[in-house]
Each structure stands twice: as C-alpha cells, then as structure tokens.
Design a protein around this motif. Sequence first.
Motif, PDB file in Angstrom:
ATOM      1  N   SER A 203       3.565  15.213  24.521  1.00 29.16           N
ATOM      2  CA  SER A 203       2.537  16.203  24.014  1.00 29.16           C
ATOM      3  C   SER A 203       3.231  17.126  22.868  1.00 29.16           C
ATOM      4  N   ASN A 204       4.617  17.081  22.939  1.00 26.00           N
ATOM      5  CA  ASN A 204       5.116  18.166  22.107  1.00 26.00           C
ATOM      6  C   ASN A 204       5.802  17.361  20.926  1.00 26.00           C
ATOM      7  N   LEU A 205       5.482  16.219  20.959  1.00 23.06           N
ATOM      8  CA  LEU A 205       6.008  15.187  19.481  1.00 23.06           C
ATOM      9  C   LEU A 205       5.019  15.215  18.592  1.00 23.06           C
ATOM     10  N   ALA A 206       5.468  14.634  17.366  1.00 18.31           N
ATOM     11  CA  ALA A 206       4.503  14.450  16.090  1.00 18.31           C
ATOM     12  C   ALA A 206       4.335  12.960  15.857  1.00 18.31           C
ATOM     13  N   THR A 207       3.577  12.415  14.990  1.00 20.68           N
ATOM     14  CA  THR A 207       3.529  10.965  14.847  1.00 20.68           C
ATOM     15  C   THR A 207       3.500  10.891  13.446  1.00 20.68           C
ATOM     16  N   MET A 208       4.154   9.728  12.916  1.00 20.99           N
ATOM     17  CA  MET A 208       4.278   9.307  11.827  1.00 20.99           C
ATOM     18  C   MET A 208       4.055   7.800  11.682  1.00 20.99           C
ATOM     19  N   ARG A 209       2.917   7.244  10.906  1.00 23.34           N
ATOM     20  CA  ARG A 209       2.578   5.905  11.099  1.00 23.34           C
ATOM     21  C   ARG A 209       3.262   5.314   9.713  1.00 23.34           C
ATOM     22  N   PHE A 210       3.490   4.177   9.881  1.00 24.40           N
ATOM     23  CA  PHE A 210       4.160   3.272   8.700  1.00 24.40           C
ATOM     24  C   PHE A 210       3.102   2.159   8.445  1.00 24.40           C
ATOM     25  N   SER A 211       2.649   2.096   7.125  1.00 31.22           N
ATOM     26  CA  SER A 211       1.662   1.276   6.668  1.00 31.22           C
ATOM     27  C   SER A 211       2.638   0.419   5.418  1.00 31.22           C
ATOM     28  N   ALA A 252       3.222   0.315  11.963  1.00 32.70           N
ATOM     29  CA  ALA A 252       4.026   0.778  13.406  1.00 32.70           C
ATOM     30  C   ALA A 252       3.840   2.145  13.308  1.00 32.70           C
ATOM     31  N   THR A 253       4.009   2.605  14.491  1.00 33.25           N
ATOM     32  CA  THR A 253       3.780   4.086  15.006  1.00 33.25           C
ATOM     33  C   THR A 253       4.946   4.733  15.646  1.00 33.25           C
ATOM     34  N   VAL A 254       5.416   5.750  15.078  1.00 33.86           N
ATOM     35  CA  VAL A 254       6.531   6.552  15.619  1.00 33.86           C
ATOM     36  C   VAL A 254       6.369   7.771  15.961  1.00 33.86           C
ATOM     37  N   HIS A 255       6.465   8.257  17.413  1.00 26.79           N
ATOM     38  CA  HIS A 255       6.334   9.599  17.676  1.00 26.79           C
ATOM     39  C   HIS A 255       7.691  10.292  17.696  1.00 26.79           C
ATOM     40  N   VAL A 275      17.941  -6.193  -1.234  1.00 34.05           N
ATOM     41  CA  VAL A 275      17.492  -6.502  -2.754  1.00 34.05           C
ATOM     42  C   VAL A 275      16.529  -5.418  -3.105  1.00 34.05           C
ATOM     43  N   GLY A 276      16.301  -4.347  -2.206  1.00 31.09           N
ATOM     44  CA  GLY A 276      15.580  -3.134  -2.758  1.00 31.09           C
ATOM     45  C   GLY A 276      15.113  -2.455  -1.503  1.00 31.09           C
ATOM     46  N   GLY A 277      14.251  -1.430  -1.660  1.00 27.72           N
ATOM     47  CA  GLY A 277      13.890  -0.303  -0.887  1.00 27.72           C
ATOM     48  C   GLY A 277      14.069   1.052  -1.408  1.00 27.72           C
ATOM     49  N   GLY A 278      13.938   1.962  -0.833  1.00 32.25           N
ATOM     50  CA  GLY A 278      14.074   3.248  -1.301  1.00 32.25           C
ATOM     51  C   GLY A 278      13.664   4.413  -0.362  1.00 32.25           C
ATOM     52  N   PHE A 279      13.769   5.566  -0.818  1.00 30.73           N
ATOM     53  CA  PHE A 279      13.656   6.752   0.021  1.00 30.73           C
ATOM     54  C   PHE A 279      12.520   7.657  -0.370  1.00 30.73           C
ATOM     55  N   PRO A 280      11.189   7.664   0.123  1.00 25.45           N
ATOM     56  CA  PRO A 280      10.115   8.630   0.019  1.00 25.45           C
ATOM     57  C   PRO A 280      10.476   9.967   0.070  1.00 25.45           C
ATOM     58  N   LYS A 281       9.637  10.832  -0.281  1.00 22.91           N
ATOM     59  CA  LYS A 281       9.996  12.252  -0.037  1.00 22.91           C
ATOM     60  C   LYS A 281      10.129  12.438   1.494  1.00 22.91           C
ATOM     61  N   VAL A 282      10.908  13.438   1.710  1.00 24.38           N
ATOM     62  CA  VAL A 282      11.143  14.005   3.134  1.00 24.38           C
ATOM     63  C   VAL A 282      10.099  14.508   3.577  1.00 24.38           C
ATOM     64  N   ARG A 283       9.684  14.254   4.693  1.00 21.31           N
ATOM     65  CA  ARG A 283       8.538  14.874   5.571  1.00 21.31           C
ATOM     66  C   ARG A 283       9.153  15.967   6.704  1.00 21.31           C
ATOM     67  N   THR A 284       8.285  16.949   6.742  1.00 19.28           N
ATOM     68  CA  THR A 284       8.335  17.926   7.615  1.00 19.28           C
ATOM     69  C   THR A 284       7.329  17.774   8.656  1.00 19.28           C
ATOM     70  N   LEU A 285       7.605  17.728   9.839  1.00 20.38           N
ATOM     71  CA  LEU A 285       6.400  17.502  10.967  1.00 20.38           C
ATOM     72  C   LEU A 285       6.379  18.849  12.145  1.00 20.38           C
ATOM     73  N   LYS A 286       5.264  19.034  12.533  1.00 21.59           N
ATOM     74  CA  LYS A 286       5.081  20.205  13.464  1.00 21.59           C
ATOM     75  C   LYS A 286       4.614  19.336  14.716  1.00 21.59           C
ATOM     76  N   ALA A 287       4.592  19.827  15.825  1.00 19.26           N
ATOM     77  CA  ALA A 287       4.279  19.171  17.080  1.00 19.26           C
ATOM     78  C   ALA A 287       2.758  19.085  16.928  1.00 19.26           C
ATOM     79  N   GLY A 288       2.343  17.890  17.268  1.00 23.56           N
ATOM     80  CA  GLY A 288       0.948  17.476  17.342  1.00 23.56           C
ATOM     81  C   GLY A 288       0.404  16.852  15.880  1.00 23.56           C
ATOM     82  N   GLN A 289       1.286  17.212  14.851  1.00 19.53           N
ATOM     83  CA  GLN A 289       0.818  16.796  13.447  1.00 19.53           C
ATOM     84  C   GLN A 289       1.026  15.398  13.321  1.00 19.53           C
ATOM     85  N   SER A 290       0.124  14.514  12.621  1.00 23.39           N
ATOM     86  CA  SER A 290       0.216  13.216  12.120  1.00 23.39           C
ATOM     87  C   SER A 290       0.093  12.999  10.668  1.00 23.39           C
ATOM     88  N   LEU A 291       0.792  12.013  10.145  1.00 22.31           N
ATOM     89  CA  LEU A 291       0.645  11.710   8.815  1.00 22.31           C
ATOM     90  C   LEU A 291       1.177   9.952   8.638  1.00 22.31           C
TER      91      LEU A 291
END
Length: 523
Positions: A203-211, A252-255, A275-291
Amino acid sequence: MVRRRSLAFVGVAALVPLVASAVSAQAASGSLAVTTLGRHGAKVSTTVTVVAVPSGQTYSVTSGKRISLPAGRYLAMTDIWEHGTEGLGTDTIGAQVVQVSGSTSVTLDARKGKAVKVSLDTPADVTGPPRISAQVCAATVSNLPSAFSSGGWNYQGSLYAIPNSSKLLQFGYLAQWSGNDSYVAVKNTTGIPAAPGGSFKRSNLATMRFSVRSGTQMARQNDTALQAMPRTHDCTTDLMTEVRDDSAPYSATVHVTPGTWQPRDDLIASNGEDVGGGFPKVRTLKAGQSLTQSFGRAAWSPMHYLPMIGDKSVTFIPDALIGDPDVGVDGADPTKETVVLSKGSTTVKKQTVTNWGTGDAEFSAGIHSVGWYDLTVDAHRYRPGITFPAGMLSSRVTLDWHFKADPDKAMVAPVFMTRFLPTGLNSHNQAAANGTTTVDVSAGRGSQGPDLKFTEVTAKSVRVWSSADGGRTWKAATVKHSGSTWQASVHNPASGVVALRSEVTDAAGDRSVETVYRAYAIG
C-alpha cells in the motif's frame, strides 16, 4: 558453477575513481594485508577495494596479498562469495575501517555476517524469495558513493552483511519480488546495521507500467530495467532491477518504493550484440502514484540538431536523426546520410557521413555571401554486422531546410524539426486498415549550444501529407491547430505502411520539410 553477471552495478553516470594497485616506495610508509574468511572459517580469495579517507584514493588488491600504502585511515571493502553445491552459493558483504601504520593486517570474517532479511505483503502469485542486490560504500568521498563500493547479489537466505556502525560507511540494497507484477524496494543506511533488511507494504508503493511496442527498433529483443536514482546520491544509487527481457511487444508492471527512478532499455540483436536503447527522463514517484513509460512508439524521427551558421560556414551534426520520441537523444540509432548544401542551383558541398563508430561526425561547408541556402539530409539507419528486423519502421528520414544565412552572423538557422505521434496504434505500431489516424504534430527547435545566437521562431503554417506507396505519390491531410501542436487526419490504405511528410514555414520565408518513411504500419 558459473556465476552470472550482476545487473546491480551498471551506472547511468558513474564517477570513475582513481584506481591503483601499488604506490611508490617513497610515498609508502605502511602496508596492509586483508584476509577474507568464508562462512565455514576457511580462507576465500576475493578482490578487496581499499579507499583512503578522506581523499578517495582507491586501490584494488587480492585478499591475502600485502599492498604498500601511505600511513593513514582506510576503508577495506569486499564481497566474500563462496561456491555452493547448488544455487548461487553465498555472498557476504563486509567492510572495516583500518588505521594503517607500519605493517597492518585485518580480517573480514563471513561468519560474522547477518542475513539480509526483507519482507513484503506479497500477493499469492509471488512464490519465490526476493532477489537482493546490496553494496557497502565509502560515505565520505565524492557525491556518488557507489563509485567507491563493493557488493554483490543473491536470493534471500544466501546474502549476508557483516555489521559495522561506522559513519564512514553506507549500506544500500534493492530487493525484488517477482510474480505477475514485480515489487521492488530500496533502502539506504549509515553503517551496516546489526539486523540488515527491512519490512515493506504494498500500500506504500508506487507503480510504473512499461509499454514496449514493436516494429520501430533495430532488434526485437528488448531488455527493460529500472535504476535507483535518489536526488542525493547514496549507496542505493544505480542499483538496478530488470523489469523484463523479452521480444517486443510486451507490457510489464513494477511496484516500487517512492523515490526517484531511472527507466532504461537495451536492445539485443539476433547475434547477441547490444545495439541500442537509452535512458528516458528520470521519474520521481510518490506512494500510490502510477505512471506509464513507453518505448518504441512510432514514429521515430530527428531529435535535436539543426543547421548552425558561424565562422563563414554552415555546419550540421548528423546525430540523433532517427530516435525514440519517448527516450530522446540518448535513444537515437546510428545512421548514414548524404548531406547537401546548395545556394539556388549551385551545389556548395555534398558529403556522405555517418555517426556509426565515431562521436565527432560533422558536415561543414564554407559560405561567402548573404543569401538563401538549402540544406538537405537523406538518412538511413546504419549498423554494420547485424540484420535489421523484417519490416522495420522509420528506416529512412529526409530533411529539406530552406533558410537565409549571413556568413558574418553566427546563429542557429531559423528552421524546425517535426515530431509525428500517430494515435490509436496497436502494440505493433499498426493502424486499422481503411480507417483514419489522427497524428499529433509538433514543430520544435532547441538551442545548439551557448556560443550561437538562438532566436525564437514562430511557425506560421504547418502542412502534412501521407503516402501509401513509399513516397511516389502524396495525399494532403486535414490539419487543425490546437495550442502549440497540430493534429493531422490521415486516411489509411488497406495494407502496407504509411509515410508522413510535413512542411513548416515562418513569416520570413524559412521552410522546413521533413519526411519519415515507413512511419507506421497497417494491420
């Protein structure tokens, strides 16, 4: 058994310490030998990191070997890893503060290690123990202690840490539980606690979904991950958890525990090469937040560089010409392009360049008079040694910039780059056959550095076309202006792929034409 490579210590911007294996006899007034004992009391050979306090001078030495050092205070850190009859064996992370004076010896004894225990109220689909990456860091040197660290990873029950209350040390760990979703917790402490670990609640975690979509990348295998990036660097900095390593498309979903996180991806070709890939912008997450963090959305196009005028020349850096819009410049692929500068019907210079294998590719052509110039770029993705996936999208991009230049005035050319974002596509970047796709269009320009004058330029008009036959014929799209962006309505063919073209003009007559071939597919 073969020890797998840890993902825990791959840095985004790691500070590389000065490493030495010995010092001159003149400077050395002491020596140090570090003995490492395993969990059954036998000697174990390890690599020991020795850090001088407070200078940060760092040495690497094999346990049991004596190293000459100037007299002073040091931190001796290591991961005592032992083979097991099954599984990954055991890891015991330890450190000791040592005052070197004359011939000094110290022992790090894994038998004193305490199990790193973490707990989470996991759902029923999580059945295995957490995987834990942990490290001990020098807390007094640099603003990035993980550059002066020693650590390892293992599963709970096989990872230990030797308690040490010294404020010269930090201890950080990242724990991951895997089920239908992943659950990740990080924690940093001053010193190594007597009972290392912690308890967490979902209940104290945040959520990041990867598409992760398919079709746009140079390879189908996409390894996504998250790295801890606390605002104030500590011993959890850069600890990394793998989200999923699979063929796109997938989700994929990571809490995660609240804090600042760096998403990333790595593309693996069929020959196993990264052969590739990268680093998108850094994300700051609060408890209960989802992006949601997206990778691979169509359409890939030029990301940053514009023509520059200065020193009686027009210069263009052929970099980031085909890149992931959700990642930015770091997510761009290598390209090979033909660049032509002309004035009227006269070709000033024509050159074929590539940014593959070099970081300093550049097109530069001298100009001698004020006038209207055209700079054209025809770029193709270029990566020798691999085979691109069949049907790869955004395989070619062209630019045609028309602008007025004065050889005696340094400035960024008053032209634009366009970004296309077709909406409503499926996970394969496909639109419905014979339907209508709304394409969000933005016309952007950015500073090319502090030494060139950068002026704000307003787009007077934006026009968009689409092609269903590889660019042989073009059909105008209906374009509506909304705020700082435009929306183009594109009528899709029954099958195949769609190319997109834009033309942006300003009040002075400068013109920017951009074409993305194979921008998205029909399916």
